[in-house]
Scaffold this motif. Sequence first.
Motif, PDB file in Angstrom:
ATOM      1  N   THR A 216       0.842  -1.187   0.000  1.00  0.00           N
ATOM      2  CA  THR A 216       0.000   0.000   0.000  1.00  0.00           C
ATOM      3  C   THR A 216       0.886   1.250   0.000  1.00  0.00           C
ATOM      4  O   THR A 216       2.090   1.171   0.259  1.00  0.00           O
ATOM      5  CB  THR A 216      -0.898   0.032   1.242  1.00  0.00           C
ATOM      6  OG1 THR A 216      -0.071   0.128   2.417  1.00  0.00           O
ATOM      7  CG2 THR A 216      -1.761  -1.214   1.323  1.00  0.00           C
ATOM      8  N   ARG A 217       0.278   2.391  -0.269  1.00  0.00           N
ATOM      9  CA  ARG A 217       1.029   3.639  -0.268  1.00  0.00           C
ATOM     10  C   ARG A 217       1.663   3.889   1.100  1.00  0.00           C
ATOM     11  O   ARG A 217       2.836   4.260   1.192  1.00  0.00           O
ATOM     12  CB  ARG A 217       0.108   4.807  -0.633  1.00  0.00           C
ATOM     13  CG  ARG A 217       0.819   6.168  -0.669  1.00  0.00           C
ATOM     14  CD  ARG A 217      -0.162   7.286  -1.020  1.00  0.00           C
ATOM     15  NE  ARG A 217       0.554   8.552  -1.208  1.00  0.00           N
ATOM     16  CZ  ARG A 217       0.877   9.366  -0.215  1.00  0.00           C
ATOM     17  NH1 ARG A 217       0.564   9.049   1.042  1.00  0.00           N
ATOM     18  NH2 ARG A 217       1.539  10.495  -0.452  1.00  0.00           N
ATOM     19  N   GLU A 218       0.901   3.682   2.155  1.00  0.00           N
ATOM     20  CA  GLU A 218       1.394   3.941   3.506  1.00  0.00           C
ATOM     21  C   GLU A 218       2.536   2.998   3.858  1.00  0.00           C
ATOM     22  O   GLU A 218       3.540   3.410   4.460  1.00  0.00           O
ATOM     23  CB  GLU A 218       0.251   3.786   4.522  1.00  0.00           C
ATOM     24  CG  GLU A 218      -0.817   4.861   4.445  1.00  0.00           C
ATOM     25  CD  GLU A 218      -1.686   4.753   3.198  1.00  0.00           C
ATOM     26  OE1 GLU A 218      -1.796   3.634   2.635  1.00  0.00           O
ATOM     27  OE2 GLU A 218      -2.238   5.796   2.774  1.00  0.00           O
ATOM     28  N   LYS A 219       2.406   1.734   3.493  1.00  0.00           N
ATOM     29  CA  LYS A 219       3.459   0.765   3.785  1.00  0.00           C
ATOM     30  C   LYS A 219       4.719   1.079   2.987  1.00  0.00           C
ATOM     31  O   LYS A 219       5.850   0.963   3.504  1.00  0.00           O
ATOM     32  CB  LYS A 219       2.969  -0.643   3.442  1.00  0.00           C
ATOM     33  CG  LYS A 219       3.990  -1.753   3.741  1.00  0.00           C
ATOM     34  CD  LYS A 219       4.279  -1.868   5.221  1.00  0.00           C
ATOM     35  CE  LYS A 219       5.170  -3.072   5.498  1.00  0.00           C
ATOM     36  NZ  LYS A 219       5.518  -3.192   6.939  1.00  0.00           N
ATOM     37  N   THR A 220       4.557   1.498   1.749  1.00  0.00           N
ATOM     38  CA  THR A 220       5.708   1.856   0.914  1.00  0.00           C
ATOM     39  C   THR A 220       6.469   3.040   1.519  1.00  0.00           C
ATOM     40  O   THR A 220       7.695   3.022   1.610  1.00  0.00           O
ATOM     41  CB  THR A 220       5.253   2.209  -0.515  1.00  0.00           C
ATOM     42  OG1 THR A 220       4.586   1.082  -1.092  1.00  0.00           O
ATOM     43  CG2 THR A 220       6.451   2.574  -1.384  1.00  0.00           C
ATOM     44  N   LEU A 221       5.722   4.065   1.953  1.00  0.00           N
ATOM     45  CA  LEU A 221       6.366   5.225   2.577  1.00  0.00           C
ATOM     46  C   LEU A 221       7.064   4.842   3.873  1.00  0.00           C
ATOM     47  O   LEU A 221       8.133   5.367   4.203  1.00  0.00           O
ATOM     48  CB  LEU A 221       5.325   6.315   2.842  1.00  0.00           C
ATOM     49  CG  LEU A 221       4.806   7.061   1.611  1.00  0.00           C
ATOM     50  CD1 LEU A 221       3.607   7.941   1.965  1.00  0.00           C
ATOM     51  CD2 LEU A 221       5.911   7.895   0.986  1.00  0.00           C
ATOM     52  N   PHE A 222       6.480   3.906   4.604  1.00  0.00           N
ATOM     53  CA  PHE A 222       7.101   3.448   5.849  1.00  0.00           C
ATOM     54  C   PHE A 222       8.418   2.733   5.571  1.00  0.00           C
ATOM     55  O   PHE A 222       9.427   2.964   6.257  1.00  0.00           O
ATOM     56  CB  PHE A 222       6.150   2.502   6.596  1.00  0.00           C
ATOM     57  CG  PHE A 222       6.773   1.856   7.801  1.00  0.00           C
ATOM     58  CD1 PHE A 222       6.890   2.557   8.996  1.00  0.00           C
ATOM     59  CD2 PHE A 222       7.257   0.548   7.746  1.00  0.00           C
ATOM     60  CE1 PHE A 222       7.487   1.965  10.107  1.00  0.00           C
ATOM     61  CE2 PHE A 222       7.852  -0.040   8.846  1.00  0.00           C
ATOM     62  CZ  PHE A 222       7.960   0.671  10.034  1.00  0.00           C
ATOM     63  N   ILE A 223       8.424   1.866   4.556  1.00  0.00           N
ATOM     64  CA  ILE A 223       9.650   1.129   4.216  1.00  0.00           C
ATOM     65  C   ILE A 223      10.731   2.097   3.727  1.00  0.00           C
ATOM     66  O   ILE A 223      11.906   1.945   4.051  1.00  0.00           O
ATOM     67  CB  ILE A 223       9.355   0.061   3.140  1.00  0.00           C
ATOM     68  CG1 ILE A 223       8.393  -0.994   3.697  1.00  0.00           C
ATOM     69  CG2 ILE A 223      10.647  -0.615   2.681  1.00  0.00           C
ATOM     70  CD1 ILE A 223       7.912  -1.997   2.657  1.00  0.00           C
ATOM     71  N   LEU A 224      10.323   3.106   2.954  1.00  0.00           N
ATOM     72  CA  LEU A 224      11.290   4.090   2.475  1.00  0.00           C
ATOM     73  C   LEU A 224      11.965   4.819   3.634  1.00  0.00           C
ATOM     74  O   LEU A 224      13.138   5.195   3.545  1.00  0.00           O
ATOM     75  CB  LEU A 224      10.600   5.103   1.558  1.00  0.00           C
ATOM     76  CG  LEU A 224      10.232   4.622   0.154  1.00  0.00           C
ATOM     77  CD1 LEU A 224       9.330   5.634  -0.532  1.00  0.00           C
ATOM     78  CD2 LEU A 224      11.488   4.376  -0.677  1.00  0.00           C
ATOM     79  N   LYS A 225      11.225   5.014   4.713  1.00  0.00           N
ATOM     80  CA  LYS A 225      11.761   5.738   5.867  1.00  0.00           C
ATOM     81  C   LYS A 225      12.481   4.826   6.850  1.00  0.00           C
ATOM     82  O   LYS A 225      13.260   5.281   7.689  1.00  0.00           O
ATOM     83  CB  LYS A 225      10.616   6.468   6.578  1.00  0.00           C
ATOM     84  CG  LYS A 225      11.059   7.573   7.508  1.00  0.00           C
ATOM     85  CD  LYS A 225       9.868   8.374   8.005  1.00  0.00           C
ATOM     86  CE  LYS A 225      10.320   9.532   8.873  1.00  0.00           C
ATOM     87  NZ  LYS A 225       9.149  10.334   9.354  1.00  0.00           N
ATOM     88  N   ASP A 226      12.246   3.529   6.749  1.00  0.00           N
ATOM     89  CA  ASP A 226      12.842   2.555   7.666  1.00  0.00           C
ATOM     90  C   ASP A 226      14.362   2.512   7.470  1.00  0.00           C
ATOM     91  O   ASP A 226      14.845   2.280   6.363  1.00  0.00           O
ATOM     92  CB  ASP A 226      12.251   1.173   7.383  1.00  0.00           C
ATOM     93  CG  ASP A 226      12.635   0.136   8.436  1.00  0.00           C
ATOM     94  OD1 ASP A 226      13.545   0.432   9.249  1.00  0.00           O
ATOM     95  OD2 ASP A 226      12.046  -0.947   8.442  1.00  0.00           O
ATOM     96  N   PRO A 227      15.153   2.710   8.542  1.00  0.00           N
ATOM     97  CA  PRO A 227      16.611   2.717   8.409  1.00  0.00           C
ATOM     98  C   PRO A 227      17.230   1.344   8.192  1.00  0.00           C
ATOM     99  O   PRO A 227      18.407   1.235   7.828  1.00  0.00           O
ATOM    100  CB  PRO A 227      17.083   3.316   9.739  1.00  0.00           C
ATOM    101  CG  PRO A 227      16.001   2.943  10.713  1.00  0.00           C
ATOM    102  CD  PRO A 227      14.727   3.019   9.922  1.00  0.00           C
TER     103      PRO A 227
END
Length: 247
Positions: free
Chosen positions: A94-105
Amino acid sequence: MIPKGFITALRLLTIIPVIGKEAEKRYCAIPYFLIVGLIISIIHFLGAEILYHYLPGLTVFAGLLLTIINYTASGALHLDGLADTADAFSTVQTREKTLFILKDPHLGTFGAGAMFIVILWRIITYQQLFEQRMMLWVVFALMFSRIMQGLFLLLIPYARGKEGKAFGFKGPFAFTAILIMQSVLLFAAGWLIFDYRIVLSVVIGIASILPICLVYHKRIGGITGDGIGAATEVFEIVFLTVVVAFV
């Protein structure tokens, strides 16, 4: 006195320390991206010249050493963006999950694989350019990629709203016009030095990053700093590969 926009650009795109206040409006840094690319590429060029003339015994490792210079000077910022992009878009989310993974260090399997491939690819490409005394092409690759970064920030919607490092770079059309003018002048200089070959490298390089733009737009409705980093890595590698393969 150092322009504030240049200070912002240098701090954003490199690890080079600089004293002074940053620009109040972040988009004022965009015209200076080209100069930052020039500075990083000059460091490359000087590193190659030192190896040629003063450390000939290390020329067999030139590709590795020049790659280290590249990622050290830039703080591996774009490489990190490539890894995050590979992790985030390797599976359907999902969009939210994708943004979360992008921010995940944390670094995932796909991100690690992408980093390994690109680092190895850059080492091999740099080695070939070094052996053929064609490091001047790196100067143009890095300068074009920094102009491209500015155009991404100015023209493509930012997916995170007011969050993230890439927020605040939307500026008046005058800044887009400046980047277009920079591109034209850089093309003219490249044509004088390399003739039509500069067009071939740039066109194929741009074509290679279009899928990144499309997948970002489709999945999250815009670009992020990681996407710009990924596009930068791919553009530079493809640009220089075209040089090695066809020029």
